[in-house]
Scaffold this motif. Structure first.
Motif, PDB file in Angstrom:
ATOM      1  N   ILE A 100       0.954  -0.992  -0.426  1.00  0.00           N
ATOM      2  CA  ILE A 100      -0.061   0.011  -0.009  1.00  0.00           C
ATOM      3  C   ILE A 100       0.533   1.374   0.387  1.00  0.00           C
ATOM      4  CG2 ILE A 100      -1.535   1.718   1.196  1.00  0.00           C
ATOM      5  CD1 ILE A 100      -2.530  -1.514   2.181  1.00  0.00           C
ATOM      6  N   ALA A 101       1.868   1.294   0.905  1.00  0.00           N
ATOM      7  CA  ALA A 101       2.680   2.259   0.631  1.00  0.00           C
ATOM      8  C   ALA A 101       3.116   2.628  -0.676  1.00  0.00           C
ATOM      9  CB  ALA A 101       4.070   1.924   2.295  1.00  0.00           C
ATOM     10  N   ALA A 102       4.277   1.502  -1.453  1.00  0.00           N
ATOM     11  CA  ALA A 102       4.341   1.828  -1.964  1.00  0.00           C
ATOM     12  C   ALA A 102       4.015   2.331  -3.335  1.00  0.00           C
ATOM     13  CB  ALA A 102       4.894   0.498  -2.798  1.00  0.00           C
ATOM     14  N   GLY A 103       2.202   1.665  -3.106  1.00  0.00           N
ATOM     15  CA  GLY A 103       1.435   2.531  -4.105  1.00  0.00           C
ATOM     16  C   GLY A 103       1.144   3.679  -4.342  1.00  0.00           C
ATOM     17  N   LEU A 104       0.846   4.453  -2.624  1.00  0.00           N
ATOM     18  CA  LEU A 104       0.560   5.489  -2.554  1.00  0.00           C
ATOM     19  C   LEU A 104       1.663   6.904  -2.900  1.00  0.00           C
ATOM     20  CD1 LEU A 104      -0.532   5.265   0.890  1.00  0.00           C
ATOM     21  CD2 LEU A 104      -2.609   5.761  -1.182  1.00  0.00           C
ATOM     22  N   GLY A 105       3.089   6.285  -2.627  1.00  0.00           N
ATOM     23  CA  GLY A 105       4.016   7.297  -3.134  1.00  0.00           C
ATOM     24  C   GLY A 105       5.256   7.602  -1.797  1.00  0.00           C
ATOM     25  N   VAL A 106       4.752   6.722  -0.310  1.00  0.00           N
ATOM     26  CA  VAL A 106       5.174   7.185   0.540  1.00  0.00           C
ATOM     27  C   VAL A 106       6.850   6.716   0.420  1.00  0.00           C
ATOM     28  CG1 VAL A 106       3.277   6.856   2.085  1.00  0.00           C
ATOM     29  CG2 VAL A 106       5.732   5.199   2.047  1.00  0.00           C
ATOM     30  N   VAL A 107       7.385   8.290   1.155  1.00  0.00           N
ATOM     31  CA  VAL A 107       8.991   7.829   1.586  1.00  0.00           C
ATOM     32  C   VAL A 107       9.564   6.899   2.616  1.00  0.00           C
ATOM     33  CG1 VAL A 107      11.037   9.334   1.813  1.00  0.00           C
ATOM     34  CG2 VAL A 107       8.861   9.749   0.878  1.00  0.00           C
ATOM     35  N   GLY A 108      10.279   6.578   2.666  1.00  0.00           N
ATOM     36  CA  GLY A 108      11.488   5.756   3.397  1.00  0.00           C
ATOM     37  C   GLY A 108      10.624   4.187   3.429  1.00  0.00           C
ATOM     38  N   ARG A 109      11.329   3.702   3.948  1.00  0.00           N
ATOM     39  CA  ARG A 109      10.521   2.154   4.364  1.00  0.00           C
ATOM     40  C   ARG A 109      10.022   2.004   5.612  1.00  0.00           C
ATOM     41  NH1 ARG A 109      12.843  -2.154   7.578  1.00  0.00           N
ATOM     42  NH2 ARG A 109      13.735  -0.521   9.442  1.00  0.00           N
ATOM     43  N   VAL A 110       8.520   0.548   5.127  1.00  0.00           N
ATOM     44  CA  VAL A 110       7.880   0.630   6.215  1.00  0.00           C
ATOM     45  C   VAL A 110       8.149  -0.841   6.783  1.00  0.00           C
ATOM     46  CG1 VAL A 110       5.507  -0.017   6.466  1.00  0.00           C
ATOM     47  CG2 VAL A 110       6.501   1.612   4.294  1.00  0.00           C
ATOM     48  N   SER A 111       8.297  -0.279   7.567  1.00  0.00           N
ATOM     49  CA  SER A 111       8.127  -1.808   8.772  1.00  0.00           C
ATOM     50  C   SER A 111       6.762  -1.722   9.882  1.00  0.00           C
ATOM     51  CB  SER A 111       9.563  -2.411   9.636  1.00  0.00           C
ATOM     52  OG  SER A 111       9.383  -0.987  10.667  1.00  0.00           O
ATOM     53  N   SER A 112       6.938  -3.605  10.981  1.00  0.00           N
ATOM     54  CA  SER A 112       6.146  -3.127  11.441  1.00  0.00           C
ATOM     55  C   SER A 112       5.879  -2.233  12.848  1.00  0.00           C
ATOM     56  CB  SER A 112       5.785  -4.245  12.317  1.00  0.00           C
ATOM     57  OG  SER A 112       4.971  -4.511  13.462  1.00  0.00           O
ATOM     58  N   PRO A 113       4.894  -1.202  12.920  1.00  0.00           N
ATOM     59  CA  PRO A 113       5.279  -0.233  13.852  1.00  0.00           C
ATOM     60  C   PRO A 113       4.871  -1.139  15.453  1.00  0.00           C
ATOM     61  CG  PRO A 113       2.686  -0.554  13.400  1.00  0.00           C
ATOM     62  CD  PRO A 113       3.916  -1.848  12.201  1.00  0.00           C
ATOM     63  N   THR A 114       4.605  -2.129  15.993  1.00  0.00           N
ATOM     64  CA  THR A 114       4.727  -3.034  17.210  1.00  0.00           C
ATOM     65  C   THR A 114       5.236  -2.048  18.050  1.00  0.00           C
ATOM     66  OG1 THR A 114       4.236  -4.814  16.249  1.00  0.00           O
ATOM     67  CG2 THR A 114       5.074  -5.518  18.404  1.00  0.00           C
ATOM     68  N   PHE A 115       6.666  -2.058  18.173  1.00  0.00           N
ATOM     69  CA  PHE A 115       7.015  -1.244  19.657  1.00  0.00           C
ATOM     70  C   PHE A 115       6.702  -0.322  19.778  1.00  0.00           C
ATOM     71  CE2 PHE A 115       8.607  -5.434  18.429  1.00  0.00           C
ATOM     72  CZ  PHE A 115       8.858  -5.863  20.079  1.00  0.00           C
ATOM     73  N   ILE A 116       6.311   0.598  18.213  1.00  0.00           N
ATOM     74  CA  ILE A 116       6.063   1.805  19.193  1.00  0.00           C
ATOM     75  C   ILE A 116       4.744   1.923  18.354  1.00  0.00           C
ATOM     76  CG2 ILE A 116       8.212   2.767  18.178  1.00  0.00           C
ATOM     77  CD1 ILE A 116       7.547   3.735  15.442  1.00  0.00           C
ATOM     78  N   ILE A 117       3.656   1.347  17.967  1.00  0.00           N
ATOM     79  CA  ILE A 117       1.959   1.658  17.896  1.00  0.00           C
ATOM     80  C   ILE A 117       2.136   2.435  16.927  1.00  0.00           C
ATOM     81  CG2 ILE A 117       0.373   2.371  18.595  1.00  0.00           C
ATOM     82  CD1 ILE A 117       1.876   0.251  20.840  1.00  0.00           C
ATOM     83  N   ALA A 118       2.468   3.763  15.906  1.00  0.00           N
ATOM     84  CA  ALA A 118       2.126   4.401  14.960  1.00  0.00           C
ATOM     85  C   ALA A 118       3.231   5.067  14.232  1.00  0.00           C
ATOM     86  CB  ALA A 118       1.471   4.649  15.197  1.00  0.00           C
ATOM     87  N   ARG A 119       3.591   4.420  13.101  1.00  0.00           N
ATOM     88  CA  ARG A 119       5.034   5.235  12.371  1.00  0.00           C
ATOM     89  C   ARG A 119       3.996   6.288  11.151  1.00  0.00           C
ATOM     90  NH1 ARG A 119       9.658   2.840  12.839  1.00  0.00           N
ATOM     91  NH2 ARG A 119       9.018   0.303  13.355  1.00  0.00           N
ATOM     92  N   GLN A 120       4.266   7.315  11.027  1.00  0.00           N
ATOM     93  CA  GLN A 120       3.821   8.314  10.292  1.00  0.00           C
ATOM     94  C   GLN A 120       5.275   8.901   9.091  1.00  0.00           C
ATOM     95  OE1 GLN A 120       2.912  11.683  11.929  1.00  0.00           O
ATOM     96  NE2 GLN A 120       1.640  11.701  12.882  1.00  0.00           N
ATOM     97  N   HIS A 121       4.473   8.067   7.540  1.00  0.00           N
ATOM     98  CA  HIS A 121       5.420   7.955   6.753  1.00  0.00           C
ATOM     99  C   HIS A 121       4.682   9.107   5.797  1.00  0.00           C
ATOM    100  CE1 HIS A 121       6.782   3.800   7.173  1.00  0.00           C
ATOM    101  NE2 HIS A 121       5.831   3.797   7.735  1.00  0.00           N
ATOM    102  N   ARG A 122       6.250   9.885   5.182  1.00  0.00           N
ATOM    103  CA  ARG A 122       5.385  10.815   4.241  1.00  0.00           C
ATOM    104  C   ARG A 122       5.318  10.662   2.958  1.00  0.00           C
ATOM    105  NH1 ARG A 122       9.790  14.125   2.093  1.00  0.00           N
ATOM    106  NH2 ARG A 122      11.634  13.354   3.465  1.00  0.00           N
TER     107      ARG A 122
END
Length: 150
Positions: free
Chosen positions: A47-69
């Motif tokens: 989904i992130a690749a299709g949306l064109g977000v910046v940066g690597r996407v990994s599981s947010p398990t320990f930080i609860i939420a990750r924002q990708h611009r």
């Protein structure tokens, strides 16, 4: 009636996510349901690749939420990737969700919530429910998806 597809490999799961991204826009809520190892994070990477977000996407398990611009190209949309598994349950659940401020994030990004079924649907008038199941001792996954109103 939910649509269904078989995803033989992790790459197929990511490609399916890219395809789903074509149906998403800022303000959409995607609720991912499935057991550990079902492919929720792989789907989110797609989904992130299709949306064109910046940066690597990994599981947010320990930080609860990750924002990708959003990336620099036209049509890119930001992504907020949430793992609701570690949110407090019971009386504290609504407080934990409120602290994440996801309803505000929904105005500017696609919000994808792993382990979100039965937890976050009230944040939007409609949401895309995506259920992933993995065949025992196999990489083959089955995915069903449908838009639901809350």
């Amino acid at each position: 009636m939910p649509a269904e597809r078989t995803l033989p490999t992790t790459a197929d799961t990511e490609e399916f996510g890219r395809m789903l991204a074509g149906e998403l826009a800022a303000g959409d809520l995607v609720v991912l349901d499935g057991p550990l190892g079902a492919g929720k994070t792989a789907l989110t990477r797609g989904i992130a690749a299709g949306l064109g977000v910046v940066g690597r996407v990994s599981s947010p398990t320990f930080i609860i939420a990750r924002q990708h611009r959003a990336g620099p190209h036209d049509g890119a949309v930001a992504l907020v990737h949430v793992d609701a598994y570690r949110l407090g349950g019971g009386d504290h659940l609504l407080d934990d969700l409120d602290a994440l401020d996801l309803d505000t994030e929904l105005e500017h990004a696609v919000v994808v919530v792993e382990w979100g079924a039965g937890v976050v649907e009230h944040l939007a008038e409609r949401h895309l429910l995506v259920a992933l199941r993995r065949e025992p001792e196999s990489e083959v996954r089955t995915v069903t998806w449908e838009w639901k109103t809350s």
